[in-house]
Design a protein around this motif. Structure first.
Motif, PDB file in Angstrom:
ATOM      1  N   ILE A  76       2.015 -11.264  -0.648  1.00  0.00           N
ATOM      2  CA  ILE A  76       3.050 -10.235  -0.525  1.00  0.00           C
ATOM      3  C   ILE A  76       3.970 -10.553   0.656  1.00  0.00           C
ATOM      4  O   ILE A  76       3.514 -10.993   1.715  1.00  0.00           O
ATOM      5  N   ASP A  77       5.252 -10.289   0.457  1.00  0.00           N
ATOM      6  CA  ASP A  77       6.227 -10.381   1.541  1.00  0.00           C
ATOM      7  C   ASP A  77       6.000  -9.161   2.451  1.00  0.00           C
ATOM      8  O   ASP A  77       6.250  -8.025   2.037  1.00  0.00           O
ATOM      9  N   VAL A  78       5.489  -9.413   3.675  1.00  0.00           N
ATOM     10  CA  VAL A  78       5.157  -8.305   4.586  1.00  0.00           C
ATOM     11  C   VAL A  78       6.244  -8.098   5.656  1.00  0.00           C
ATOM     12  O   VAL A  78       6.023  -7.369   6.624  1.00  0.00           O
ATOM     13  N   SER A  79       7.425  -8.711   5.435  1.00  0.00           N
ATOM     14  CA  SER A  79       8.472  -8.614   6.458  1.00  0.00           C
ATOM     15  C   SER A  79       8.946  -7.170   6.658  1.00  0.00           C
ATOM     16  O   SER A  79       9.486  -6.833   7.718  1.00  0.00           O
ATOM     17  N   GLY A  80       8.742  -6.312   5.650  1.00  0.00           N
ATOM     18  CA  GLY A  80       9.196  -4.915   5.744  1.00  0.00           C
ATOM     19  C   GLY A  80       8.152  -3.983   6.340  1.00  0.00           C
ATOM     20  O   GLY A  80       8.360  -2.763   6.351  1.00  0.00           O
ATOM     21  N   ILE A  81       7.025  -4.527   6.826  1.00  0.00           N
ATOM     22  CA  ILE A  81       6.027  -3.661   7.472  1.00  0.00           C
ATOM     23  C   ILE A  81       6.282  -3.681   8.975  1.00  0.00           C
ATOM     24  O   ILE A  81       6.140  -4.711   9.640  1.00  0.00           O
ATOM     25  N   GLU A  82       6.689  -2.525   9.478  1.00  0.00           N
ATOM     26  CA  GLU A  82       6.971  -2.412  10.908  1.00  0.00           C
ATOM     27  C   GLU A  82       5.660  -2.119  11.653  1.00  0.00           C
ATOM     28  O   GLU A  82       4.877  -1.274  11.222  1.00  0.00           O
ATOM     29  N   VAL A  83       5.420  -2.853  12.743  1.00  0.00           N
ATOM     30  CA  VAL A  83       4.219  -2.622  13.564  1.00  0.00           C
ATOM     31  C   VAL A  83       4.651  -1.813  14.783  1.00  0.00           C
ATOM     32  O   VAL A  83       5.423  -2.296  15.609  1.00  0.00           O
ATOM     33  N   ALA A  84       4.205  -0.556  14.865  1.00  0.00           N
ATOM     34  CA  ALA A  84       4.683   0.362  15.909  1.00  0.00           C
ATOM     35  C   ALA A  84       3.749   0.329  17.120  1.00  0.00           C
ATOM     36  O   ALA A  84       2.574   0.705  17.002  1.00  0.00           O
ATOM     37  N   GLN A  85       4.283  -0.130  18.252  1.00  0.00           N
ATOM     38  CA  GLN A  85       3.491  -0.158  19.495  1.00  0.00           C
ATOM     39  C   GLN A  85       3.106   1.258  19.898  1.00  0.00           C
ATOM     40  O   GLN A  85       3.918   2.172  19.802  1.00  0.00           O
ATOM     41  N   GLY A  86       1.870   1.421  20.369  1.00  0.00           N
ATOM     42  CA  GLY A  86       1.447   2.716  20.897  1.00  0.00           C
ATOM     43  C   GLY A  86       1.206   3.782  19.838  1.00  0.00           C
ATOM     44  O   GLY A  86       0.997   4.943  20.167  1.00  0.00           O
ATOM     45  N   GLU A  87       1.279   3.415  18.552  1.00  0.00           N
ATOM     46  CA  GLU A  87       0.994   4.378  17.478  1.00  0.00           C
ATOM     47  C   GLU A  87      -0.230   3.893  16.708  1.00  0.00           C
ATOM     48  O   GLU A  87      -0.677   2.762  16.888  1.00  0.00           O
ATOM     49  N   VAL A  88      -0.760   4.751  15.859  1.00  0.00           N
ATOM     50  CA  VAL A  88      -1.986   4.378  15.138  1.00  0.00           C
ATOM     51  C   VAL A  88      -1.725   4.297  13.633  1.00  0.00           C
ATOM     52  O   VAL A  88      -0.828   4.959  13.098  1.00  0.00           O
ATOM     53  N   THR A  89      -2.541   3.491  12.984  1.00  0.00           N
ATOM     54  CA  THR A  89      -2.487   3.367  11.521  1.00  0.00           C
ATOM     55  C   THR A  89      -3.245   4.550  10.909  1.00  0.00           C
ATOM     56  O   THR A  89      -4.285   4.963  11.438  1.00  0.00           O
ATOM     57  N   GLY A  90      -2.736   5.068   9.807  1.00  0.00           N
ATOM     58  CA  GLY A  90      -3.375   6.215   9.150  1.00  0.00           C
ATOM     59  C   GLY A  90      -4.752   5.880   8.590  1.00  0.00           C
ATOM     60  O   GLY A  90      -5.045   4.726   8.259  1.00  0.00           O
ATOM     61  N   CYS A  91      -5.609   6.916   8.521  1.00  0.00           N
ATOM     62  CA  CYS A  91      -6.963   6.758   7.974  1.00  0.00           C
ATOM     63  C   CYS A  91      -7.206   7.811   6.896  1.00  0.00           C
ATOM     64  O   CYS A  91      -6.728   8.939   7.007  1.00  0.00           O
ATOM     65  N   ALA A  92      -7.989   7.435   5.908  1.00  0.00           N
ATOM     66  CA  ALA A  92      -8.512   8.408   4.933  1.00  0.00           C
ATOM     67  C   ALA A  92     -10.032   8.292   4.990  1.00  0.00           C
ATOM     68  O   ALA A  92     -10.579   7.202   4.825  1.00  0.00           O
ATOM     69  N   PHE A  93     -10.693   9.396   5.286  1.00  0.00           N
ATOM     70  CA  PHE A  93     -12.153   9.461   5.243  1.00  0.00           C
ATOM     71  C   PHE A  93     -12.504  10.118   3.915  1.00  0.00           C
ATOM     72  O   PHE A  93     -12.000  11.206   3.616  1.00  0.00           O
ATOM     73  N   VAL A  94     -13.347   9.464   3.136  1.00  0.00           N
ATOM     74  CA  VAL A  94     -13.623   9.944   1.786  1.00  0.00           C
ATOM     75  C   VAL A  94     -15.119  10.164   1.615  1.00  0.00           C
ATOM     76  O   VAL A  94     -15.926   9.334   2.035  1.00  0.00           O
ATOM     77  N   ARG A  95     -15.481  11.277   0.992  1.00  0.00           N
ATOM     78  CA  ARG A  95     -16.884  11.482   0.632  1.00  0.00           C
ATOM     79  C   ARG A  95     -16.956  11.982  -0.811  1.00  0.00           C
ATOM     80  O   ARG A  95     -16.229  12.903  -1.192  1.00  0.00           O
ATOM     81  N   TYR A  96     -17.795  11.322  -1.592  1.00  0.00           N
ATOM     82  CA  TYR A  96     -17.987  11.730  -2.986  1.00  0.00           C
ATOM     83  C   TYR A  96     -18.974  12.872  -3.068  1.00  0.00           C
ATOM     84  O   TYR A  96     -19.970  12.892  -2.368  1.00  0.00           O
ATOM     85  N   ARG A  97     -18.670  13.832  -3.971  1.00  0.00           N
ATOM     86  CA  ARG A  97     -19.638  14.881  -4.279  1.00  0.00           C
ATOM     87  C   ARG A  97     -20.535  14.381  -5.421  1.00  0.00           C
ATOM     88  O   ARG A  97     -20.218  13.384  -6.069  1.00  0.00           O
ATOM     89  N   GLU A  98     -21.609  15.075  -5.662  1.00  0.00           N
ATOM     90  CA  GLU A  98     -22.544  14.675  -6.722  1.00  0.00           C
ATOM     91  C   GLU A  98     -21.849  14.595  -8.084  1.00  0.00           C
ATOM     92  O   GLU A  98     -22.187  13.760  -8.911  1.00  0.00           O
ATOM     93  N   ASP A  99     -20.828  15.484  -8.323  1.00  0.00           N
ATOM     94  CA  ASP A  99     -20.177  15.487  -9.641  1.00  0.00           C
ATOM     95  C   ASP A  99     -19.085  14.420  -9.781  1.00  0.00           C
ATOM     96  O   ASP A  99     -18.375  14.382 -10.780  1.00  0.00           O
ATOM     97  N   GLY A 100     -18.933  13.551  -8.772  1.00  0.00           N
ATOM     98  CA  GLY A 100     -17.957  12.465  -8.868  1.00  0.00           C
ATOM     99  C   GLY A 100     -16.608  12.818  -8.248  1.00  0.00           C
ATOM    100  O   GLY A 100     -15.765  11.944  -8.036  1.00  0.00           O
ATOM    101  N   SER A 101     -16.359  14.124  -7.956  1.00  0.00           N
ATOM    102  CA  SER A 101     -15.092  14.489  -7.293  1.00  0.00           C
ATOM    103  C   SER A 101     -15.178  14.074  -5.818  1.00  0.00           C
ATOM    104  O   SER A 101     -16.260  13.743  -5.318  1.00  0.00           O
ATOM    105  N   ARG A 102     -14.038  14.090  -5.132  1.00  0.00           N
ATOM    106  CA  ARG A 102     -13.995  13.568  -3.761  1.00  0.00           C
ATOM    107  C   ARG A 102     -13.413  14.589  -2.803  1.00  0.00           C
ATOM    108  O   ARG A 102     -12.545  15.370  -3.176  1.00  0.00           O
ATOM    109  N   SER A 103     -13.871  14.567  -1.554  1.00  0.00           N
ATOM    110  CA  SER A 103     -13.179  15.316  -0.508  1.00  0.00           C
ATOM    111  C   SER A 103     -12.634  14.292   0.487  1.00  0.00           C
ATOM    112  O   SER A 103     -13.218  13.224   0.683  1.00  0.00           O
ATOM    113  N   PHE A 104     -11.491  14.633   1.090  1.00  0.00           N
ATOM    114  CA  PHE A 104     -10.799  13.696   1.980  1.00  0.00           C
ATOM    115  C   PHE A 104     -10.513  14.332   3.331  1.00  0.00           C
ATOM    116  O   PHE A 104     -10.245  15.537   3.411  1.00  0.00           O
ATOM    117  N   VAL A 105     -10.527  13.535   4.394  1.00  0.00           N
ATOM    118  CA  VAL A 105      -9.851  13.891   5.651  1.00  0.00           C
ATOM    119  C   VAL A 105      -8.789  12.806   5.848  1.00  0.00           C
ATOM    120  O   VAL A 105      -9.109  11.612   5.840  1.00  0.00           O
TER     121      VAL A 105
END
Ligand code: ADP
Length: 315
Positions: A76-105
């Protein structure tokens, strides 16, 4: 082959290894896995040998560099991804429920992605790419939406084409301005890739046949309806084609629709017939659910051919 551009969130995903509802006590996690719907889509394009780029923004941290390294590795051409000093990359925390559905933070709204804007590198990609793929999530936050809409205007004005995966949850439909942006993109769409209820959410129609009629009358050339474990269907002015699902053991469904879309768009733009693109996209989606990690299941052509040879006897 046309160069494909997408815009939007690039993040990492951490997955709880135990099942249950949410994160109310310490959890063992696996990851970080590179993620973000547009990033998974574009990774699938690259793994199939397509020419593609993404406009996004990450922090100057391990999570951001992990994503850039993965996308670059897959061509992939990654020239359009800006790297921001002093900032953080986003996170998704995922947990599956027993029925296969998901909850996210999610921490996306507090991450580098939130301040995406048009940079010189982004503007030059809007000039050099011939196809734009829009994800509904990119329209839900103001910075990303502004960049995405500008890319649509510039690429369509030069005679380029547009694919659109609404990828939208009903609870964000009330986000101010989102409906108008979804409608604006739909008006310019050549290939539309909804799943489940999105067909009805965006057309107001009550049944599938009416929704498809409304969309074709609106000028959309092709509609590809993703049906999860039920396979997929393709609609155009010539009629309808269905593809039966491949039988797989579902391990992690995140990213299936993005891999499906990446494969379908790449193959159609490379000249495959709708049926051939549908057959390989159906395999890309099915293979994706057999791997843990949203981007880990994107496939090369050789992997798809092998997967089809192993599974197509199920028809
Ligand atoms: P989205 O993530 O956009 O809702 P889907 O879950 O419908 O997308 O998955 C996209 C495609 O991947 C489906 O249309 C199908 O072709 C394939 N797929 C997804 N889940 C399965 C499954 N459990 N078994 C077989 N194929 C699947």
């Amino acid at each position: 082959m046309p160069k494909i551009l997408t815009v939007g969130e690039i993040l990492v995903e951490l997955i709880a290894t135990t099942k249950g509802d949410g994160f109310h006590e310490p959890q063992p996690l696996i990851g970080p896995y590179p993620s973000g719907a547009p990033a998974i889509f574009v990774n699938q394009v690259g793994r199939l040998g397509g020419d593609a780029a993404i406009i996004g923004r990450v922090g100057d941290d391990n999570f951001g560099h992990l994503n850039i390294a993965r996308l670059a590795r897959d061509g992939i051409d990654v020239s359009g991804i800006e790297v921001a000093q002093g900032e953080v990359t986003g996170c998704a925390f995922v947990r599956y429920r027993e029925d296969g559905s998901r909850s996210f933070v999610f921490t996306m709204a507090q991450s580098a992605t939130a301040a995406l804007s048009i940079t010189g590198a982004g503007a030059s990609l809007m000039e050099s790419c011939d196809h734009i793929h829009i994800m509904g999530t990119a329209l839900s936050a103001s910075g990303m939406a502004e960049v995405a809409m500008e890319a649509v205007v510039r690429i369509k004005a030069r005679g380029g084409s547009l694919s659109f995966d609404p990828n939208i949850r009903p609870e964000i439909l009330d986000t101010p301005g989102l409906r108008a942006r979804l409608d604006g993109v739909l008006d310019q769409t050549d290939i539309f890739l909804p799943s489940g209820n999105e067909l009805f959410m965006l057309t107001g129609a009550r049944d599938e046949a009416s929704a498809i009629r409304v969309l074709l009358e609106r000028g959309i050339r092709e509609i590809v309806l993703k049906r999860g474990a039920e396979g997929a269907s393709h609609f155009d002015a010539d009629g309808r084609t269905d593809i039966a699902p491949l039988t797989v053991e579902e391990i992690d469904p995140t990213g299936a629709g993005d891999c499906f879309g990446g494969a379908f768009v790449t193959l159609r733009l490379a000249g495959a017939t709708p049926f051939e693109a549908l057959r390989l996209a159906n395999a890309a989606g099915a293979r994706a659910v057999t791997r843990t990690g949203p981007m880990e299941g994107s496939s090369t052509r050789a992997e798809l051919d092998r997967f089809l040879a192993d599974h197509e006897t199920d028809y």
